[in-house]
Enzyme design. Structure first.
Site, mmCIF file in Angstrom:
data_model
loop_
_atom_site.group_PDB
_atom_site.id
_atom_site.type_symbol
_atom_site.label_atom_id
_atom_site.label_comp_id
_atom_site.label_asym_id
_atom_site.label_seq_id
_atom_site.Cartn_x
_atom_site.Cartn_y
_atom_site.Cartn_z
ATOM 1 N N TYR A 146 -22.956 6.454 80.685
ATOM 2 C CA TYR A 146 -21.912 7.290 80.094
ATOM 3 C C TYR A 146 -21.361 6.659 78.812
ATOM 4 C CZ TYR A 146 -17.447 9.439 79.234
ATOM 5 O OH TYR A 146 -16.397 10.059 78.613
ATOM 6 N N CYS A 166 -6.462 27.540 83.026
ATOM 7 C CA CYS A 166 -7.455 28.487 82.489
ATOM 8 C C CYS A 166 -6.947 29.335 81.311
ATOM 9 C CB CYS A 166 -8.000 29.362 83.607
ATOM 10 S SG CYS A 166 -8.694 28.379 84.947
ATOM 11 N N CYS A 208 -9.049 21.576 81.853
ATOM 12 C CA CYS A 208 -9.771 21.782 83.110
ATOM 13 C C CYS A 208 -9.573 20.530 83.973
ATOM 14 C CB CYS A 208 -11.251 22.045 82.826
ATOM 15 S SG CYS A 208 -12.102 22.723 84.254
ATOM 16 N N ASP A 223 -19.753 12.067 82.770
ATOM 17 C CA ASP A 223 -19.001 11.400 83.840
ATOM 18 C C ASP A 223 -18.430 12.470 84.771
ATOM 19 O OD1 ASP A 223 -16.944 12.534 82.452
ATOM 20 O OD2 ASP A 223 -15.744 10.719 82.293
ATOM 21 N N GLU A 225 -13.735 2.962 74.593
ATOM 22 C CA GLU A 225 -14.494 3.517 75.716
ATOM 23 C C GLU A 225 -14.419 2.614 76.949
ATOM 24 O OE1 GLU A 225 -15.764 6.452 76.203
ATOM 25 O OE2 GLU A 225 -15.096 7.063 74.233
ATOM 26 N N THR A 247 -9.547 1.096 94.169
ATOM 27 C CA THR A 247 -10.446 2.211 94.469
ATOM 28 C C THR A 247 -10.814 2.256 95.966
ATOM 29 O OG1 THR A 247 -11.346 1.812 92.285
ATOM 30 C CG2 THR A 247 -12.540 3.382 93.659
ATOM 31 N N GLN A 304 -12.041 4.456 83.935
ATOM 32 C CA GLN A 304 -11.150 4.451 85.112
ATOM 33 C C GLN A 304 -9.673 4.218 84.790
ATOM 34 O OE1 GLN A 304 -13.922 1.643 86.620
ATOM 35 N NE2 GLN A 304 -13.928 2.628 88.593
ATOM 36 N N THR A 305 -9.272 4.465 83.564
ATOM 37 C CA THR A 305 -7.869 4.241 83.201
ATOM 38 C C THR A 305 -7.362 5.440 82.404
ATOM 39 O OG1 THR A 305 -8.348 1.893 83.097
ATOM 40 C CG2 THR A 305 -6.311 2.602 82.078
HETATM 41 S S1 SF4 Z 1 -11.688 28.610 82.630
HETATM 42 FE FE1 SF4 Z 1 -10.518 27.306 83.991
HETATM 43 S S2 SF4 Z 1 -11.956 26.521 85.505
HETATM 44 FE FE2 SF4 Z 1 -13.130 27.365 83.825
HETATM 45 S S3 SF4 Z 1 -13.574 25.616 82.544
HETATM 46 FE FE3 SF4 Z 1 -11.723 26.589 81.747
HETATM 47 S S4 SF4 Z 1 -10.019 25.533 82.743
HETATM 48 FE FE4 SF4 Z 1 -11.893 25.030 83.865
#
Ligand code: SF4
Length: 338
Positions: free
Chosen positions: A125, A204, A196, A143, A45, A290, A50-51
């Site tokens: 976190y 999606c 996502c 996070d 963790e 950063t 940040q990596t």
């Molecule tokens: S449907 Fe698309 S925008 Fe919605 S949580 Fe899933 S990957 Fe993300």
């Protein structure tokens, strides 16, 4: 404290089993998956802060081979720990991890949020992630990644850079946490990492929430999350001298307290450096942190003498002993290193 509306809360609740099912079949094989030893989970963790996962994958097994237990890490010298961390960046993490190991070696691994959160380098976190993964306790770890996927799922316009948003989602998650606390925590991270994703297009069609995600159903994935405007990075110009004499190279230790504190570097100057000898090569490079960007002018210089203000080491010694951050990577080729 603000709460999610009943409608959004129900949506979040219905997303939990879908996510767990997806995680069961889609999770990546990563070297820290399945670890039960809280020390190992702590190391993963901290490294993942940040990596990128791809980078941590290379470091994690080697680090644990060197320091397999908290006692081994506690007993190691700081120089050795920094050397094992070389190239991972954000070196205060390595120092804090060593301090945490000293506490764990002495008093055992803490088993509640307060105790884990009190370890050096561990924020809300990381403490939540360790408690969920190592001790299977329902403790949300929120996070930027988790906030991104949740604000898309709920089409929430809360600004994710504001602490109150983190609190809002932490509390909402706490109320829906399933028994499989460790899997749920990791599933949220995994969805943010491989489906996502930030920037660009979220994937999606591969998402378990495709049919319920409000941002996706409205074709507005790209509008979420809502964030504050980013501050511009500060530009710093730097002259980096790779001074070579008889197969040895000059190094200096960076000052305590600042960026990359206590690590080793080729001599650096904020303005035109003094004349140390004949310049053999010049090269420009930049490194982005950063909040700061270094614009570096590097010079390979055949030094007139062993200037005593520096430490002189050959390439083997530099490889074995001195942790030189990857900000200087562009100049490693001059000393025969990758
Ligand atoms: S449907 Fe698309 S925008 Fe919605 S949580 Fe899933 S990957 Fe993300």
């Amino acid at each position: 404290m603000e709460k999610l509306s009943d409608e959004l809360f129900d949506l979040l609740k219905s997303a939990v089993p879908l996510l767990l099912e997806w995680y069961g079949v889609s999770k990546r094989a990563l070297p820290w998956r399945g670890a039960e030893d809280p020390y190992r989970i702590l190391v993963s963790e901290i490294m993942l802060q940040q990596t990128r996962v791809e980078m941590v994958k290379g470091y994690y097994p080697a680090f644990l081979e060197k320091f397999p237990t908290a006692a081994a890490l506690a007993a190691a010298s700081e120089e050795d720990v920094l050397k094992a961390w070389e190239g991972l960046g954000y070196y205060s993490r390595a120092r804090n991890l060593k301090k945490a190991a000293e506490i764990i070696a002495k008093s055992g691994f803490p088993r509640d949020f307060k105790g884990i959160r009190a370890l050096p380098g561990v924020g809300d976190y990381t403490a939540g992630a360790i408690l969920s993964i190592a001790f299977r306790k329902p403790c949300p770890a929120v996070d930027g990644n988790v906030l991104r996927i949740l604000t898309r799922l709920l089409k929430s316009e809360e600004n994710i850079d504001e602490p109150k948003t983190r609190k809002l989602f932490a509390e909402a998650l706490r109320a829906v946490y399933p028994e499989e606390a460790g899997d749920f925590c990791q599933a949220l991270m995994e969805l943010g990492a491989i489906v996502c994703v930030p920037n660009g297009e979220p994937l999606c069609p591969r998402c378990p929430w495709e049919k319920i995600c409000r941002a996706h159903l409205d074709g507005q994935e790209a509008s979420f999350p809502v964030r504050s405007e980013k501050k511009e990075r500060k530009i710093e110009k730097l002259f980096v001298l790779v001074l070579e004499r008889e197969g040895k190279y000059a190094l200096e230790k960076r000052a305590e307290g600042g960026l990359l504190a206590g690590l080793w570097q080729f001599p650096c100057f904020g303005e035109e450096p003094p004349d140390f000898g004949k310049v053999a090569c010049t090269k420009r490079a930049k490194h982005v942190f950063t909040h700061i960007e270094w614009q570096m002018t590097g010079r390979l210089v055949r030094a007139r003498e062993f200037f005593p203000q520096f430490v002189w080491a050959d390439r083997e010694e530099i490889r074995e002993k001195y942790a030189v951050p990857s900000a200087f990577k562009a100049f490693f080729e001059w000393i025969g290193q990758d």
